[in-house]
Design a protein around this motif. Structure first.
Motif, PDB file in Angstrom:
ATOM      1  N   ASN A  98      30.501  37.081  34.832  1.00  0.00           N
ATOM      2  CA  ASN A  98      30.777  35.759  35.406  1.00  0.00           C
ATOM      3  C   ASN A  98      29.760  35.493  36.516  1.00  0.00           C
ATOM      4  O   ASN A  98      29.165  36.432  37.047  1.00  0.00           O
ATOM      5  CB  ASN A  98      32.185  35.727  36.000  1.00  0.00           C
ATOM      6  CG  ASN A  98      33.236  35.428  34.971  1.00  0.00           C
ATOM      7  OD1 ASN A  98      32.949  35.367  33.783  1.00  0.00           O
ATOM      8  ND2 ASN A  98      34.445  35.255  35.413  1.00  0.00           N
ATOM      9  N   ASN A 100      30.332  34.470  39.513  1.00  0.00           N
ATOM     10  CA  ASN A 100      30.867  35.231  40.644  1.00  0.00           C
ATOM     11  C   ASN A 100      31.667  36.374  40.030  1.00  0.00           C
ATOM     12  O   ASN A 100      32.715  36.140  39.430  1.00  0.00           O
ATOM     13  CB  ASN A 100      31.764  34.356  41.506  1.00  0.00           C
ATOM     14  CG  ASN A 100      32.346  35.123  42.669  1.00  0.00           C
ATOM     15  OD1 ASN A 100      31.960  36.250  42.921  1.00  0.00           O
ATOM     16  ND2 ASN A 100      33.269  34.510  43.361  1.00  0.00           N
ATOM     17  N   VAL A 101      31.161  37.598  40.162  1.00  0.00           N
ATOM     18  CA  VAL A 101      31.806  38.718  39.470  1.00  0.00           C
ATOM     19  C   VAL A 101      33.152  39.074  40.082  1.00  0.00           C
ATOM     20  O   VAL A 101      33.991  39.669  39.434  1.00  0.00           O
ATOM     21  CB  VAL A 101      30.908  39.969  39.462  1.00  0.00           C
ATOM     22  CG1 VAL A 101      29.652  39.696  38.682  1.00  0.00           C
ATOM     23  CG2 VAL A 101      30.581  40.445  40.856  1.00  0.00           C
ATOM     24  N   ARG A 102      33.349  38.714  41.343  1.00  0.00           N
ATOM     25  CA  ARG A 102      34.580  39.121  42.002  1.00  0.00           C
ATOM     26  C   ARG A 102      35.740  38.250  41.538  1.00  0.00           C
ATOM     27  O   ARG A 102      35.652  37.034  41.539  1.00  0.00           O
ATOM     28  CB  ARG A 102      34.420  39.000  43.514  1.00  0.00           C
ATOM     29  CG  ARG A 102      33.306  39.864  44.052  1.00  0.00           C
ATOM     30  CD  ARG A 102      32.989  39.530  45.480  1.00  0.00           C
ATOM     31  NE  ARG A 102      32.504  38.168  45.622  1.00  0.00           N
ATOM     32  CZ  ARG A 102      32.141  37.641  46.778  1.00  0.00           C
ATOM     33  NH1 ARG A 102      32.213  38.351  47.872  1.00  0.00           N
ATOM     34  NH2 ARG A 102      31.714  36.406  46.848  1.00  0.00           N
ATOM     35  N   CYS A 103      36.822  38.898  41.141  1.00  0.00           N
ATOM     36  CA  CYS A 103      38.020  38.140  40.753  1.00  0.00           C
ATOM     37  C   CYS A 103      39.066  38.270  41.846  1.00  0.00           C
ATOM     38  O   CYS A 103      39.569  37.285  42.335  1.00  0.00           O
ATOM     39  CB  CYS A 103      38.597  38.668  39.448  1.00  0.00           C
ATOM     40  SG  CYS A 103      37.534  38.380  38.057  1.00  0.00           S
ATOM     41  N   ALA A 104      39.401  39.492  42.207  1.00  0.00           N
ATOM     42  CA  ALA A 104      40.429  39.691  43.222  1.00  0.00           C
ATOM     43  C   ALA A 104      40.251  41.040  43.901  1.00  0.00           C
ATOM     44  O   ALA A 104      39.888  42.021  43.258  1.00  0.00           O
ATOM     45  CB  ALA A 104      41.816  39.605  42.589  1.00  0.00           C
ATOM     46  N   ASP A 105      40.473  41.065  45.208  1.00  0.00           N
ATOM     47  CA  ASP A 105      40.556  42.303  45.974  1.00  0.00           C
ATOM     48  C   ASP A 105      42.001  42.406  46.426  1.00  0.00           C
ATOM     49  O   ASP A 105      42.483  41.517  47.120  1.00  0.00           O
ATOM     50  CB  ASP A 105      39.679  42.238  47.234  1.00  0.00           C
ATOM     51  CG  ASP A 105      38.205  42.318  46.909  1.00  0.00           C
ATOM     52  OD1 ASP A 105      37.883  42.416  45.720  1.00  0.00           O
ATOM     53  OD2 ASP A 105      37.399  42.282  47.848  1.00  0.00           O
ATOM     54  N   VAL A 121      42.626  36.257  34.432  1.00  0.00           N
ATOM     55  CA  VAL A 121      41.290  35.900  34.880  1.00  0.00           C
ATOM     56  C   VAL A 121      40.622  34.956  33.884  1.00  0.00           C
ATOM     57  O   VAL A 121      41.095  34.782  32.776  1.00  0.00           O
ATOM     58  CB  VAL A 121      40.398  37.149  35.085  1.00  0.00           C
ATOM     59  CG1 VAL A 121      40.982  38.057  36.134  1.00  0.00           C
ATOM     60  CG2 VAL A 121      40.174  37.887  33.790  1.00  0.00           C
ATOM     61  N   LYS A 122      39.534  34.352  34.350  1.00  0.00           N
ATOM     62  CA  LYS A 122      38.683  33.505  33.509  1.00  0.00           C
ATOM     63  C   LYS A 122      37.464  34.315  33.119  1.00  0.00           C
ATOM     64  O   LYS A 122      36.869  34.975  33.982  1.00  0.00           O
ATOM     65  CB  LYS A 122      38.190  32.313  34.323  1.00  0.00           C
ATOM     66  CG  LYS A 122      38.998  31.063  34.198  1.00  0.00           C
ATOM     67  CD  LYS A 122      38.278  29.950  34.910  1.00  0.00           C
ATOM     68  CE  LYS A 122      39.208  29.262  35.848  1.00  0.00           C
ATOM     69  NZ  LYS A 122      38.775  28.732  37.036  1.00  0.00           N
TER      70      LYS A 122
ATOM     71  N   LYS B  66      42.583  39.052  48.350  1.00  0.00           N
ATOM     72  CA  LYS B  66      41.509  38.080  48.508  1.00  0.00           C
ATOM     73  C   LYS B  66      41.114  37.717  47.088  1.00  0.00           C
ATOM     74  O   LYS B  66      40.861  38.597  46.273  1.00  0.00           O
ATOM     75  CB  LYS B  66      40.318  38.731  49.210  1.00  0.00           C
ATOM     76  CG  LYS B  66      40.274  38.466  50.693  1.00  0.00           C
ATOM     77  CD  LYS B  66      39.159  39.243  51.306  1.00  0.00           C
ATOM     78  CE  LYS B  66      37.913  38.406  51.459  1.00  0.00           C
ATOM     79  NZ  LYS B  66      36.823  39.186  52.064  1.00  0.00           N
ATOM     80  N   THR B  67      41.091  36.447  46.792  1.00  0.00           N
ATOM     81  CA  THR B  67      40.772  36.085  45.407  1.00  0.00           C
ATOM     82  C   THR B  67      39.642  35.070  45.376  1.00  0.00           C
ATOM     83  O   THR B  67      39.334  34.427  46.370  1.00  0.00           O
ATOM     84  CB  THR B  67      42.009  35.498  44.702  1.00  0.00           C
ATOM     85  OG1 THR B  67      42.430  34.342  45.424  1.00  0.00           O
ATOM     86  CG2 THR B  67      43.136  36.479  44.643  1.00  0.00           C
ATOM     87  N   SER B  70      37.206  33.145  39.881  1.00  0.00           N
ATOM     88  CA  SER B  70      37.255  33.741  38.544  1.00  0.00           C
ATOM     89  C   SER B  70      38.673  33.956  38.029  1.00  0.00           C
ATOM     90  O   SER B  70      38.842  34.410  36.913  1.00  0.00           O
ATOM     91  CB  SER B  70      36.512  35.077  38.525  1.00  0.00           C
ATOM     92  OG  SER B  70      35.156  34.870  38.797  1.00  0.00           O
ATOM     93  N   LEU B  71      39.675  33.667  38.823  1.00  0.00           N
ATOM     94  CA  LEU B  71      41.037  33.763  38.317  1.00  0.00           C
ATOM     95  C   LEU B  71      41.370  32.521  37.508  1.00  0.00           C
ATOM     96  O   LEU B  71      40.782  31.460  37.708  1.00  0.00           O
ATOM     97  CB  LEU B  71      42.035  33.910  39.465  1.00  0.00           C
ATOM     98  CG  LEU B  71      41.998  35.238  40.213  1.00  0.00           C
ATOM     99  CD1 LEU B  71      43.065  35.252  41.278  1.00  0.00           C
ATOM    100  CD2 LEU B  71      42.204  36.405  39.280  1.00  0.00           C
ATOM    101  N   SER B  72      42.324  32.671  36.598  1.00  0.00           N
ATOM    102  CA  SER B  72      42.632  31.560  35.697  1.00  0.00           C
ATOM    103  C   SER B  72      43.338  30.422  36.430  1.00  0.00           C
ATOM    104  O   SER B  72      43.825  30.582  37.535  1.00  0.00           O
ATOM    105  CB  SER B  72      43.513  32.051  34.559  1.00  0.00           C
ATOM    106  OG  SER B  72      44.818  32.239  35.035  1.00  0.00           O
TER     107      SER B  72
END
Lengths: 155, 111
Positions: A98, A100-105, A121-122, B66-67, B70-72
């Motif tokens: 993607n 932005n490779v980061r999705c969630a921390d 995720v997308k 922290k998001t 890229s989340l749906s």
């Protein structure tokens, strides 16, 4: 196949591709946009150069083939006693291709009882979903899985 | 500011003190990446995504997230939670356009 139906099929395919193009181009190009971040830089920023070990303790569940890249369920479970001295500190989810490779921390605490995170995720194209897990002892574990995406989720 | 619909689900429905339950938090949010073009106007839709989700129980943090974009759309966050007793589970979520919302659910263990 008859020539007529073949041509019609061709036309449809062309029409479909023109519709999809903006999303595809975006996904295929090098990272851009306000939050562009490469996977190496993202991992480096979190680990600070410490070694990352692929571990069987990290269970990553994601579909092998996702029909719709806009909604891909991802579940991460880590074997850990989750006591005060030995627990999972953080789970980081990355989509490696993607923009932005980061999705969630996700920062966990012993109050969680079990180290697990499930989210959606997308994904822009077919790619690896990678998970980086930080333990309270300062170790970094990882797991990754390839997800094939039929229709991209960005665009 | 739009009002967001959100929901906290706990599984199983009946639980005791000390039991580990699954907590799902769902929220209706567009999660715009900031790269999509509006098909009608041709303008780029500005980025609008949740960038922080905090789970707390009686004010004590359980999980902080922290998001990024890229989340749906309409994301779901599921975690486990060990029930320490009676209290209130609260989820506060913020997005990059400055919206701050919260949702809470009472925790009533039986036995």
């Amino acid at each position: 196949m008859q020539r007529r139906s073949f041509l019609r099929g061709l036309g449809l395919a062309a029409a479909a591709s023109t519709v999809v193009v903006p999303g595809m181009v975006m996904a295929a190009e090098a990272p851009k946009g306000p939050n562009a971040f490469s996977i190496d830089a993202a991992v480096q920023a979190i680990t600070g150069g410490k070694p990352v070990v692929a571990s069987p303790k990290v269970h990553l569940k994601a579909p092998q083939i996702a029909e719709n890249g806009a909604v891909v369920p991802v579940t991460v479970e880590v074997d850990s006693p989750m006591t005060d001295d030995d627990y999972i500190k953080a789970i980081h989810i990355f989509a490696t291709k993607n923009s932005n490779v980061r999705c969630a921390d996700v920062m966990l605490t012993p109050a969680n009882g079990k180290a697990m995170l499930a989210t959606r995720v997308k994904l822009g194209t077919s790619q690896d979903v990678m998970v980086l897990v930080e333990t309270s002892k300062g170790e970094f574990l990882s797991a990754s899985q390839n997800v094939k995406v039929t229709i991209g989720g960005c665009g | 500011m739009e009002k967001r619909k959100s929901l906290i689900k706990i599984k199983p429905k009946k639980y005791k003190t000390g039991e580990i339950v699954k907590v799902s938090f769902m929220v209706m949010h567009p999660m715009e990446t900031g790269m999509r073009k509006d098909k009608k106007t041709g303008k780029i839709v500005p980025a609008h995504y949740i960038n922080e989700v905090n789970f707390t129980f009686n004010g004590k943090p359980i999980t902080t997230m922290k998001t990024w974009e890229s989340l749906s759309t309409n994301p779901v966050f599921t975690i486990y939670f060990k029930v320490p007793g009676k209290g209130e589970l609260k989820v506060v979520y913020k997005d990059n356009q400055g919206e701050v919302n919260e949702k809470s659910k009472k925790i009533k263990p039986k036995g």
